[in-house]
Enzyme design. Structure first.
Site, PDB file in Angstrom:
ATOM      1  CG  ASP A  11      -1.739   2.385   5.542  1.00 57.11           C
ATOM      2  OD1 ASP A  11      -1.553   2.202   4.320  1.00 57.11           O
ATOM      3  OD2 ASP A  11      -0.831   2.730   6.324  1.00 57.11           O
ATOM      4  CD  GLU A  71      -1.996   4.325   0.756  1.00 56.76           C
ATOM      5  OE1 GLU A  71      -2.032   5.553   0.748  1.00 56.76           O
ATOM      6  OE2 GLU A  71      -1.216   3.664   1.476  1.00 56.76           O
ATOM      7  CG  ASP A 143       1.065   1.532   9.925  1.00 53.72           C
ATOM      8  OD1 ASP A 143       1.511   1.533   8.769  1.00 53.72           O
ATOM      9  OD2 ASP A 143       1.749   1.278  10.929  1.00 53.72           O
TER      10      ASP A 143
END
Length: 170
Positions: A11, A71, A143
């Site tokens: 992430d 992502e 995160d």
């Protein structure tokens, strides 16, 4: 039945980049590790990007994942913040690519749908479902939990025709 595949989910963020590692074997998932690489927000941008690179490279070297998922970036209202996030995302894609891994990309809504069943949801729902899917999972930041969700999403989608095509081309 085959061997377990070790997947790292990433992430990306300039201040904090979360990472989560799972092992996938058939339909089962096993939590391996998770954490957060942090950069010094008082340092110059180039230094911060180096900190993210070095931190992620250390994680990959220690954990030896076989596949990676990142992502996709969404657009913020602030163009400067979007650009910085894009640069951190570039590091998040570069590190596993330099390690020889194919890097899959997933939209935030695809990650949410894979983990909570719908394309929209808040962080609390994602974290709760990560714990349901992997009760032994621990994470030190939002995160890192999001990174585990990205790894779970990849585990669910990695056998799709599109991913196989990317793997063959790589």
């Amino acid at each position: 039945m085959g061997e377990a595949i070790r997947i790292i989910g990433i992430d990306p963020g300039l201040r904090r980049t979360g990472w989560g590692i799972v092992e996938s074997l058939g339909n089962s998932l096993r939590f391996v590790a998770s954490g957060t690489v942090r950069s010094d927000d008082k340092a110059a941008l180039a230094v911060r990007l180096c900190q993210l690179y070095d931190g992620l490279a250390e994680v990959l070297h220690a954990a030896m994942p076989q596949e990676a998922a990142v992502e996709q970036t969404f657009v913020n209202k602030d163009a400067a913040a979007t650009l910085k996030l894009g640069q951190a995302r570039g590091i998040a894609m570069l590190v596993p690519a330099r390690a020889g891994l194919v890097v899959a990309e997933y939209a935030p809504n695809a990650v949410k749908k894979a983990v909570i069943g719908v394309g929209h949801g808040d962080k609390k729902q994602i974290h709760m479902m990560v714990k349901v899917l992997m009760p032994k999972a621990t994470f030190d930041s939002d995160d890192a939990a999001d990174a585990l969700a990205i790894a779970i999403c990849h585990a669910h989608h990695r056998q799709s025709a599109a991913y196989r095509m990317v793997a063959l081309a790589g």
